[in-house]
Write a protein that holds these residues in place. Structure first.
Motif, mmCIF file in Angstrom:
data_model
loop_
_atom_site.group_PDB
_atom_site.id
_atom_site.type_symbol
_atom_site.label_atom_id
_atom_site.label_comp_id
_atom_site.label_asym_id
_atom_site.label_seq_id
_atom_site.Cartn_x
_atom_site.Cartn_y
_atom_site.Cartn_z
ATOM 1 N N ILE A 216 73.631 26.773 60.696
ATOM 2 C CA ILE A 216 73.303 27.292 59.359
ATOM 3 C C ILE A 216 74.042 26.507 58.286
ATOM 4 O O ILE A 216 73.452 26.105 57.269
ATOM 5 C CB ILE A 216 73.649 28.791 59.279
ATOM 6 C CG1 ILE A 216 72.752 29.591 60.238
ATOM 7 C CG2 ILE A 216 73.510 29.309 57.852
ATOM 8 C CD1 ILE A 216 73.120 31.048 60.358
ATOM 9 N N LEU A 217 75.332 26.249 58.502
ATOM 10 C CA LEU A 217 76.094 25.483 57.526
ATOM 11 C C LEU A 217 75.599 24.036 57.451
ATOM 12 O O LEU A 217 75.591 23.429 56.375
ATOM 13 C CB LEU A 217 77.584 25.504 57.868
ATOM 14 C CG LEU A 217 78.298 26.859 57.811
ATOM 15 C CD1 LEU A 217 79.808 26.659 57.904
ATOM 16 C CD2 LEU A 217 77.948 27.636 56.557
ATOM 17 N N ALA A 218 75.180 23.498 58.597
ATOM 18 C CA ALA A 218 74.655 22.127 58.601
ATOM 19 C C ALA A 218 73.383 22.034 57.763
ATOM 20 O O ALA A 218 73.191 21.068 57.008
ATOM 21 C CB ALA A 218 74.389 21.670 60.034
ATOM 22 N N ARG A 219 72.514 23.036 57.882
ATOM 23 C CA ARG A 219 71.297 23.036 57.064
ATOM 24 C C ARG A 219 71.634 23.163 55.583
ATOM 25 O O ARG A 219 70.993 22.527 54.726
ATOM 26 C CB ARG A 219 70.371 24.176 57.503
ATOM 27 C CG ARG A 219 69.655 23.918 58.823
ATOM 28 C CD ARG A 219 68.509 24.881 59.031
ATOM 29 N NE ARG A 219 68.953 26.268 59.161
ATOM 30 C CZ ARG A 219 69.330 26.814 60.315
ATOM 31 N NH1 ARG A 219 69.334 26.088 61.431
ATOM 32 N NH2 ARG A 219 69.704 28.083 60.361
ATOM 33 N N ARG A 220 72.638 23.972 55.265
ATOM 34 C CA ARG A 220 73.045 24.096 53.866
ATOM 35 C C ARG A 220 73.583 22.766 53.336
ATOM 36 O O ARG A 220 73.362 22.418 52.173
ATOM 37 C CB ARG A 220 74.097 25.191 53.720
ATOM 38 C CG ARG A 220 73.524 26.593 53.844
ATOM 39 C CD ARG A 220 74.589 27.640 53.692
ATOM 40 N NE ARG A 220 74.017 28.980 53.795
ATOM 41 C CZ ARG A 220 74.731 30.081 53.967
ATOM 42 N NH1 ARG A 220 76.044 29.993 54.051
ATOM 43 N NH2 ARG A 220 74.139 31.258 54.045
ATOM 44 N N ARG A 221 74.281 22.045 54.200
ATOM 45 C CA ARG A 221 74.805 20.746 53.760
ATOM 46 C C ARG A 221 73.654 19.787 53.478
ATOM 47 O O ARG A 221 73.680 19.047 52.497
ATOM 48 C CB ARG A 221 75.738 20.169 54.828
ATOM 49 C CG ARG A 221 76.489 18.933 54.352
ATOM 50 C CD ARG A 221 77.476 18.448 55.407
ATOM 51 N NE ARG A 221 78.372 17.454 54.844
ATOM 52 C CZ ARG A 221 78.082 16.161 54.725
ATOM 53 N NH1 ARG A 221 76.900 15.705 55.136
ATOM 54 N NH2 ARG A 221 78.951 15.322 54.206
ATOM 55 N N ASN A 222 72.658 19.800 54.339
ATOM 56 C CA ASN A 222 71.502 18.941 54.095
ATOM 57 C C ASN A 222 70.761 19.363 52.825
ATOM 58 O O ASN A 222 70.285 18.531 52.049
ATOM 59 C CB ASN A 222 70.532 18.987 55.288
ATOM 60 C CG ASN A 222 70.737 17.802 56.224
ATOM 61 O OD1 ASN A 222 71.232 16.743 55.813
ATOM 62 N ND2 ASN A 222 70.372 17.968 57.480
ATOM 63 N N ASP A 223 70.646 20.671 52.602
ATOM 64 C CA ASP A 223 70.003 21.165 51.376
ATOM 65 C C ASP A 223 70.773 20.704 50.147
ATOM 66 O O ASP A 223 70.184 20.358 49.117
ATOM 67 C CB ASP A 223 69.920 22.695 51.378
ATOM 68 C CG ASP A 223 68.882 23.216 52.365
ATOM 69 O OD1 ASP A 223 68.047 22.423 52.821
ATOM 70 O OD2 ASP A 223 68.934 24.424 52.688
ATOM 71 N N ARG A 224 72.096 20.716 50.258
ATOM 72 C CA ARG A 224 72.921 20.255 49.126
ATOM 73 C C ARG A 224 72.682 18.775 48.878
ATOM 74 O O ARG A 224 72.576 18.334 47.723
ATOM 75 C CB ARG A 224 74.399 20.528 49.427
ATOM 76 C CG ARG A 224 75.336 20.006 48.357
ATOM 77 C CD ARG A 224 76.777 20.306 48.688
ATOM 78 N NE ARG A 224 77.094 21.711 48.559
ATOM 79 C CZ ARG A 224 78.310 22.226 48.747
ATOM 80 N NH1 ARG A 224 79.302 21.425 49.105
ATOM 81 N NH2 ARG A 224 78.523 23.515 48.617
ATOM 82 N N LEU A 225 72.576 17.994 49.949
ATOM 83 C CA LEU A 225 72.320 16.558 49.788
ATOM 84 C C LEU A 225 70.978 16.306 49.115
ATOM 85 O O LEU A 225 70.800 15.365 48.345
ATOM 86 C CB LEU A 225 72.329 15.867 51.168
ATOM 87 C CG LEU A 225 73.692 15.812 51.869
ATOM 88 C CD1 LEU A 225 73.534 15.303 53.297
ATOM 89 C CD2 LEU A 225 74.663 14.927 51.107
#
Length: 230
Positions: A216-225
């Motif tokens: 979940i946090l990894a997806r949020r990081r990609n969304d932030r990018l």
């Protein structure tokens, strides 16, 4: 900046105000066993070894590397879970008193949260700090016992996580440990019942299940990018 420790006093510190957060939210925060289930609802909970002592500690991951916070609301102090260790930043137990480090960034100029009310009693926010310190002190032995149980029952296993992101960066999470689901399933019934009654089975299961938060946090990081999440 060197520490400047003083015993908290309603007269000497009547006009002292604090910031809700002391600088940037850390990406990794040590927690106690009674915080595990709430922490696991929004971030990975793992065990990490102290480089000084080699002993395990419970840790909540808010990001994958220093300077990165991926849990929603954490950077503004509004996350669903706020660790006790952050709530008491700048404050310490000193025998039966509370001490403060007046050089701590939490007491930098511009603080808006008063420590005392007009009558010299602790403010509502200060009462939260008092409770946080009391809870940390009261549950430290229980946390040590919980970790000792995990070691004794051989429930701890290393986790090596490698994450690849849309910007081409790869982040490896090394030196972290979790609770083995296989080892939990192999426990004898009597042990399971004992751990359940102590509240430790729930915590162990929460740690194991919280690894799902990594994705979940990894997806949020990609969304932030991609500019879709802040």
């Amino acid at each position: 900046m060197a520490e400047q420790i003083e015993i908290l006093n309603s007269d000497a510190h009547r006009d002292l105000a604090m910031h809700p957060l002391a600088g940037a939210h850390p990406h990794m925060v040590q927690i106690v066993v009674t915080e595990v289930t709430r922490a696991a609802a929004c971030c990975p909970v793992v065990l990490a070894k102290s480089p000084e002592t080699g002993r395990f500690a419970l840790v909540a991951l808010f990001g994958f590397q220093p300077g990165e916070v991926l849990v929603e609301g954490a950077e503004t102090g509004n996350a669903a879970f706020r660790p006790l260790d952050l709530q008491r930043q700048g404050f310490f137990a000193a025998d039966d008193n509370i001490a403060i480090d007046v050089a701590h960034p939490r007491f930098a100029p511009g603080g808006t949260v008063p420590l005392f009310d007009a009558m010299g009693g602790p403010s509502d926010e200060m009462r939260l700090v008092q409770r946080a310190i009391g809870h940390l002190m009261g549950t430290a032995p229980q946390t040590e016992q919980f970790i000792a149980m995990l070691v004794e029952e051989r429930l701890i296993e290393p986790v090596d996580i490698s994450l690849s992101f849309d910007d081409g960066q790869t982040i490896a999470l090394n030196g972290l440990y979790s609770v083995s689901g296989e080892a939990l399933s192999a426990l004898e019934n009597a042990t399971i019942i004992r751990l359940f009654r102590q509240g430790w089975l729930q915590a162990a299961l929460a740690i194991h299940g919280s690894l799902l938060q990594v994705g979940i946090l990894a997806r949020r990081r990609n969304d932030r990018l991609a500019g879709g999440w802040n």
